[in-house]
Design an enzyme around this catalytic site. Structure first.
Site, PDB file in Angstrom:
ATOM      1  N   ARG A   1       0.796  -1.227   0.000  1.00 46.58           N
ATOM      2  CA  ARG A   1       0.000   0.000   0.000  1.00 46.58           C
ATOM      3  C   ARG A   1       0.830   1.279   0.000  1.00 46.58           C
ATOM      4  NH1 ARG A   1       0.925  -2.266   4.557  1.00 46.58           N
ATOM      5  NH2 ARG A   1       1.364  -1.109   6.472  1.00 46.58           N
TER       6      ARG A   1
ATOM      7  N   LYS B   1      12.197   5.809   5.295  1.00 52.75           N
ATOM      8  CA  LYS B   1      11.092   6.168   4.408  1.00 52.75           C
ATOM      9  C   LYS B   1      11.203   7.587   3.883  1.00 52.75           C
ATOM     10  CE  LYS B   1       7.666   2.918   6.231  1.00 52.75           C
ATOM     11  NZ  LYS B   1       6.368   2.749   6.910  1.00 52.75           N
TER      12      LYS B   1
ATOM     13  N   ASP C   1      -0.095   7.053  12.033  1.00 54.15           N
ATOM     14  CA  ASP C   1      -0.930   5.905  12.357  1.00 54.15           C
ATOM     15  C   ASP C   1      -1.258   5.841  13.844  1.00 54.15           C
ATOM     16  OD1 ASP C   1       1.496   5.221  13.431  1.00 54.15           O
ATOM     17  OD2 ASP C   1       1.803   3.425  12.212  1.00 54.15           O
ATOM     18  N   ASN C   2      -1.119   6.976  14.559  1.00 54.43           N
ATOM     19  CA  ASN C   2      -1.461   6.944  15.979  1.00 54.43           C
ATOM     20  C   ASN C   2      -1.923   8.310  16.468  1.00 54.43           C
ATOM     21  OD1 ASN C   2       0.802   8.341  17.731  1.00 54.43           O
ATOM     22  ND2 ASN C   2       1.849   7.282  16.066  1.00 54.43           N
ATOM     23  N   PHE C   3      -2.787   8.267  17.498  1.00 54.58           N
ATOM     24  CA  PHE C   3      -3.404   9.490  17.988  1.00 54.58           C
ATOM     25  C   PHE C   3      -2.474  10.319  18.858  1.00 54.58           C
ATOM     26  CE2 PHE C   3      -7.440   8.159  16.362  1.00 54.58           C
ATOM     27  CZ  PHE C   3      -8.156   9.346  16.258  1.00 54.58           C
TER      28      PHE C   3
ATOM     29  N   CYS D   1     -11.624  19.204  20.691  1.00 59.38           N
ATOM     30  CA  CYS D   1     -13.065  19.493  20.673  1.00 59.38           C
ATOM     31  C   CYS D   1     -13.863  18.254  20.288  1.00 59.38           C
ATOM     32  CB  CYS D   1     -13.386  20.588  19.656  1.00 59.38           C
ATOM     33  SG  CYS D   1     -12.869  22.254  20.065  1.00 59.38           S
TER      34      CYS D   1
ATOM     35  N   CYS E   1      -3.410  -0.983  11.501  1.00 64.21           N
ATOM     36  CA  CYS E   1      -3.205  -1.949  10.425  1.00 64.21           C
ATOM     37  C   CYS E   1      -2.563  -3.222  10.945  1.00 64.21           C
ATOM     38  CB  CYS E   1      -2.379  -1.337   9.304  1.00 64.21           C
ATOM     39  SG  CYS E   1      -0.724  -0.804   9.786  1.00 64.21           S
TER      40      CYS E   1
ATOM     41  N   CYS F   1      -8.173  24.608  22.233  1.00 59.91           N
ATOM     42  CA  CYS F   1      -8.315  25.776  21.357  1.00 59.91           C
ATOM     43  C   CYS F   1      -8.987  26.967  22.020  1.00 59.91           C
ATOM     44  CB  CYS F   1      -9.032  25.393  20.067  1.00 59.91           C
ATOM     45  SG  CYS F   1     -10.756  24.897  20.242  1.00 59.91           S
TER      46      CYS F   1
END
Length: 347
Positions: free
Chosen positions: A74, A89, A133-135, A177, A191, A252
């Site tokens: 991918r 990468k 790929d992560n919060f 928010c 994944c 914010c």
């Protein structure tokens, strides 16, 4: 020679300029724009080529990881040779993108985005694009974006589904928010746990690019202003209007930047798609890779380049970056990973 270069540039973007919402003025704005892409995995390899080919003048590629065979299904910028060599990468992507458009300045940052470097890497651009790929990293991006008033594109894709939104400080809600202040602690599909197919990556990444192009060319009225979810397997598409920032949002509205101020360095487990643990040293380091390669050569086969070093110990191998960060491949035990790091890197 100058006239030839101008003519070549005009021809390169001619079809894009014919698109009336962009036109010559929009193209000129793109050529002067600066974008940072965080993550050069699946989404990043969709986003970066489109922005570079569109003529965004400066693109910074930020990624901590190396290319492995499981990426090739991918991550469309890379090939088998990149995976065999275990290339960084960001560096491999820059090399290929430079061949696509030499007019674009491409900057490479082979590093982990942390509270230490987030502002220096993200605060000097016009738009930040999320290809992570992560919060935890997304919350860090959100903090920098809100603090410095920089729009950013959120995108995530796993399995056959994905979500995207374009956040504008003071105009739309921020990530806190929408999802609260404590969503960066895990528990989300990845994944590594549910897999991923390429079509959803291409669609989410392209939607992110479309919003970035709208903003950079001054077409803010065309922005979707929605949180959009799609599933290419279940044929689902839905969107929710973002609305206005949430009252009393700690980020914010109250301007508490918890991800930036937490000053946490730690261990990241399970890099997407394989048995790998990342070990990050407690403070910023600069590792002389050539010297380290000589030192580790007595333990196994060592290869290195200006960005990273790889040492193969048989069942386990280590990828060491110049900033002291290491990927320990072939294990899942955090304690063992720290032990191997201390034993071989010695920092």
């Amino acid at each position: 020679m100058l006239s030839e270069a101008i003519a070549t540039r005009d021809e390169r973007y001619s079809r894009q300029v014919l698109f009336r919402p962009i036109g010559p003025e929009g193209q000129a704005k793109l050529n002067q724009s600066r974008v940072a892409i965080v993550g050069m995995g699946a989404l990043g390899t969709v986003i970066a080529p489109q922005l570079v080919r569109a003529g965004v003048g400066f693109v910074r590629l930020i990624d901590r990881d190396i290319i492995e065979p499981s990426n090739l299904q991918r991550q469309s910028l890379y090939d088998e040779a990149d995976a065999e060599q275990g290339r960084a990468k960001a560096a491999a992507a820059a090399e290929k993108l430079e061949q696509a458009n030499r007019d674009v300045v491409i900057e490479v940052a082979v590093t982990d985005l942390t509270w230490r470097n987030a502002e220096s890497l993200l605060a000097d651009v016009d738009v930040i694009v999320d290809g992570t790929d992560n919060f935890q990293v997304r919350y860090l991006i959100n903090d920098v974006a809100v603090k410095h008033g920089i729009p950013w594109s959120y995108g995530g894709a796993v399995s056959s589904y994905g979500t995207t939104a374009f956040f504008r400080p003071s105009e739309t809600p921020c990530l806190v928010c929408l999802f609260g202040a404590n969503q960066g602690t895990g528990g989300h599909d990845t994944c590594d746990t549910v897999g991923v197919i390429a079509p959803v990556v291409s669609m989410i990444g392209s939607m992110q690019v479309a919003e970035v192009l709208k903003y950079l060319t001054g077409n803010v009225d065309a922005l979707s202003n929605t949180l959009t979810h799609l599933d290419v397997w279940q044929n689902e598409y839905r969107s929710v209007t973002l609305g206005r920032p949430k009252e009393n949002c700690p980020c914010c509205q109250e301007r508490r930047f918890e991800s930036l101020s937490a000053q946490r360095d730690g261990l990241t487990v399970s890099m997407c798609g394989r048995q790998t643990i990342q070990v990050r040293p407690p403070s910023g380091l600069t590792v002389p890779l050539a010297d380290m390669a000589q030192r580790l050569s007595v333990f196994g086969t060592v290869r290195h380049n200006p960005h990273l070093l790889r040492c193969d110990f048989g069942d386990v191998h280590i990828t060491l970056f110049a900033d002291g960060r290491a990927l320990i491949h072939g294990i899942e035990d955090e304690t063992l990973a720290r032990s191997l790091y201390a034993r071989y890197i010695g920092m």
